[in-house]
Each structure stands twice: as C-alpha cells, then as structure tokens.
Write an enzyme that holds these catalytic residues in place. Structure first.
Site, PDB file in Angstrom:
ATOM      1  N   CYS A   1       0.854  -1.206   0.000  1.00 50.83           N
ATOM      2  CA  CYS A   1       0.000   0.000   0.000  1.00 50.83           C
ATOM      3  C   CYS A   1       0.883   1.248   0.000  1.00 50.83           C
ATOM      4  O   CYS A   1       1.674   1.449   0.926  1.00 50.83           O
ATOM      5  CB  CYS A   1      -0.929  -0.010   1.214  1.00 50.83           C
ATOM      6  SG  CYS A   1      -1.837   1.546   1.417  1.00 50.83           S
TER       7      CYS A   1
ATOM      8  N   CYS B   1       0.423   3.511   3.102  1.00 50.59           N
ATOM      9  CA  CYS B   1       1.091   2.938   4.287  1.00 50.59           C
ATOM     10  C   CYS B   1       2.585   3.231   4.221  1.00 50.59           C
ATOM     11  O   CYS B   1       3.210   3.583   5.232  1.00 50.59           O
ATOM     12  CB  CYS B   1       0.860   1.431   4.379  1.00 50.59           C
ATOM     13  SG  CYS B   1      -0.744   0.964   5.071  1.00 50.59           S
TER      14      CYS B   1
ATOM     15  N   ASN C   1     -13.331   9.507  -1.976  1.00 46.76           N
ATOM     16  CA  ASN C   1     -13.892   8.601  -2.971  1.00 46.76           C
ATOM     17  C   ASN C   1     -13.938   7.193  -2.388  1.00 46.76           C
ATOM     18  O   ASN C   1     -13.048   6.808  -1.629  1.00 46.76           O
ATOM     19  CB  ASN C   1     -13.036   8.633  -4.242  1.00 46.76           C
ATOM     20  CG  ASN C   1     -13.059   9.992  -4.915  1.00 46.76           C
ATOM     21  OD1 ASN C   1     -14.107  10.610  -5.024  1.00 46.76           O
ATOM     22  ND2 ASN C   1     -11.905  10.473  -5.343  1.00 46.76           N
TER      23      ASN C   1
ATOM     24  N   HIS D   1      -8.443   8.212   2.508  1.00 45.82           N
ATOM     25  CA  HIS D   1      -7.863   9.559   2.460  1.00 45.82           C
ATOM     26  C   HIS D   1      -8.968  10.570   2.202  1.00 45.82           C
ATOM     27  O   HIS D   1      -9.894  10.316   1.438  1.00 45.82           O
ATOM     28  CB  HIS D   1      -6.771   9.672   1.392  1.00 45.82           C
ATOM     29  CG  HIS D   1      -7.154   9.150   0.043  1.00 45.82           C
ATOM     30  ND1 HIS D   1      -7.186   7.810  -0.253  1.00 45.82           N
ATOM     31  CD2 HIS D   1      -7.544   9.792  -1.087  1.00 45.82           C
ATOM     32  CE1 HIS D   1      -7.569   7.642  -1.503  1.00 45.82           C
ATOM     33  NE2 HIS D   1      -7.809   8.837  -2.040  1.00 45.82           N
TER      34      HIS D   1
ATOM     35  N   HIS E   1      -9.486  14.227   0.599  1.00 44.03           N
ATOM     36  CA  HIS E   1      -8.884  15.282  -0.224  1.00 44.03           C
ATOM     37  C   HIS E   1      -9.326  16.628   0.361  1.00 44.03           C
ATOM     38  O   HIS E   1     -10.505  16.798   0.703  1.00 44.03           O
ATOM     39  CB  HIS E   1      -9.397  15.227  -1.660  1.00 44.03           C
ATOM     40  CG  HIS E   1      -9.061  13.974  -2.424  1.00 44.03           C
ATOM     41  ND1 HIS E   1      -8.099  13.939  -3.406  1.00 44.03           N
ATOM     42  CD2 HIS E   1      -9.577  12.720  -2.375  1.00 44.03           C
ATOM     43  CE1 HIS E   1      -8.042  12.718  -3.930  1.00 44.03           C
ATOM     44  NE2 HIS E   1      -8.938  11.964  -3.324  1.00 44.03           N
TER      45      HIS E   1
HETATM   46  P1  5GP Z   1      -8.373   8.747  -5.144  1.00 44.65           P
HETATM   47  O1  5GP Z   1      -8.410   8.684  -6.638  1.00 44.65           O
HETATM   48  O2  5GP Z   1      -8.093   7.371  -4.560  1.00 44.65           O
HETATM   49  O3  5GP Z   1      -9.533   9.408  -4.510  1.00 44.65           O
HETATM   50  O4  5GP Z   1      -7.145   9.661  -4.775  1.00 44.65           O
HETATM   51  C1  5GP Z   1      -5.830   9.234  -4.770  1.00 44.65           C
HETATM   52  C2  5GP Z   1      -4.977  10.459  -4.862  1.00 44.65           C
HETATM   53  O5  5GP Z   1      -3.662  10.100  -4.517  1.00 44.65           O
HETATM   54  C3  5GP Z   1      -4.915  11.060  -6.268  1.00 44.65           C
HETATM   55  O6  5GP Z   1      -5.370  12.413  -6.202  1.00 44.65           O
HETATM   56  C4  5GP Z   1      -3.458  10.944  -6.654  1.00 44.65           C
HETATM   57  O7  5GP Z   1      -3.008  12.068  -7.370  1.00 44.65           O
HETATM   58  C5  5GP Z   1      -2.752  10.808  -5.328  1.00 44.65           C
HETATM   59  N1  5GP Z   1      -1.553  10.013  -5.343  1.00 44.65           N
HETATM   60  C6  5GP Z   1      -1.371   8.811  -5.943  1.00 44.65           C
HETATM   61  N2  5GP Z   1      -0.127   8.348  -5.695  1.00 44.65           N
HETATM   62  C7  5GP Z   1       0.475   9.276  -4.925  1.00 44.65           C
HETATM   63  C8  5GP Z   1       1.780   9.355  -4.335  1.00 44.65           C
HETATM   64  O8  5GP Z   1       2.633   8.475  -4.469  1.00 44.65           O
HETATM   65  N3  5GP Z   1       2.058  10.463  -3.597  1.00 44.65           N
HETATM   66  C9  5GP Z   1       1.136  11.468  -3.416  1.00 44.65           C
HETATM   67  N4  5GP Z   1       1.528  12.507  -2.675  1.00 44.65           N
HETATM   68  N5  5GP Z   1      -0.097  11.412  -3.955  1.00 44.65           N
HETATM   69  C10 5GP Z   1      -0.415  10.340  -4.698  1.00 44.65           C
HETATM   70 ZN    ZN Z   2      -2.424   1.474   3.555  1.00 38.65          ZN
END
Ligand code: 5GP
Ligand code: ZN
Length: 113
Positions: A4, A7, A86, A99, A101
């Site tokens: 992950c 993590c 999400n 997470h 946002h």
């Molecule tokens: P989701 O699409 O799951 O709601 O959001 C995941 C978010 O994590 C996305 O906005 C993406 O840009 C961000 N993200 C993905 N991988 C990484 C990473 O390795 N580091 C950081 N800082 N953000 C990440």
């Molecule tokens: Zn995790």
C-alpha cells in the site's frame, strides 16, 4: 498493509511533502494536484476506505476532519474549499487506503460527477 503506497508514505518509506503529522494522522500534498491547494489526509493505520471504517474509529475520523479544517485555515482558503473521499470502483477511488482530499484555491466545478 504490504504493497500500500499510503502505508509506505505513512511509514516514511516513500517520500511526501508533509503538511501535518501526529501519532495517528498524516497530511501531505497530492502528487497530481487538481487545484492550487490539494492535500490528502490519511490515518496512519491502514483502512481500505470510509466503507471499511469501524465502530471505535470515530475519534480518528473526527480528528481527520478537524485536521482538514486546520489545513484549510493554514492555506488561507477563506473563500471556501472542498473535503471529499472517494469510495470504491464507482466512487473513483484509486488508492485503497482511506484519504480525505482537501481541494481549494480556485472556484471548483462539478459537485457531482
Ligand atoms: P483517489 O483517486 O483514490 O480518490 O485519490 C488518490 C490520490 O492520490 C490522487 O489524487 C493521486 O493524485 C494521489 N496520489 C497517488 N499516488 C500518490 C503518491 O505516491 N504520492 C502522493 N503525494 N499522492 C499520490
Ligand atoms: Zn495502507
């Protein structure tokens, strides 16, 4: 949880631009920001998503939301901002570690996709 990425970020095994950290929570800048301010708040403990949060984690979830509010204040988002999470495939969740946002710094469109 093995494999992950959040993590690994929480454990300091992958780099991130940290904004806030305590014993339970980490906040850092999103790698692909969609607005001038785009931060992510995660619990250090692995939870797949808000759908997998359990009774007993109310305080943790509440602290995450209050941290979001504090970050918005620190970033001077006086005109407003969005907090979102999400969930799963249909919700567009790409990272399976809970997470929130925090998005702001410009006028946001499309409340519901
Ligand atoms: P989701 O699409 O799951 O709601 O959001 C995941 C978010 O994590 C996305 O906005 C993406 O840009 C961000 N993200 C993905 N991988 C990484 C990473 O390795 N580091 C950081 N800082 N953000 C990440
Ligand atoms: Zn995790």
């Amino acid at each position: 949880m093995a494999g992950c990425i959040f993590c690994k970020i929480a454990a300091g095994e992958l780099p991130s631009e940290k904004i806030y950290e305590d014993d339970e929570i980490l906040a850092f800048n999103d790698l692909y920001p969609v607005a001038p301010v785009h931060a992510l708040i995660i619990p250090k403990v692995h939870i797949d998503g808000i759908n997998m949060a359990k009774e007993g984690q109310e305080a943790l979830l509440g602290r995450m939301l209050l941290t979001a509010k504090k970050i918005a204040e620190q970033k001077n988002l006086k005109n407003g901002y969005r907090i979102l999470t999400n969930v799963g495939e249909d919700g567009g969740q790409s990272v399976k570690h809970l997470h929130f946002h925090i998005i702001g710094g410009r006028k946001l469109e499309a409340k519901f996709g």
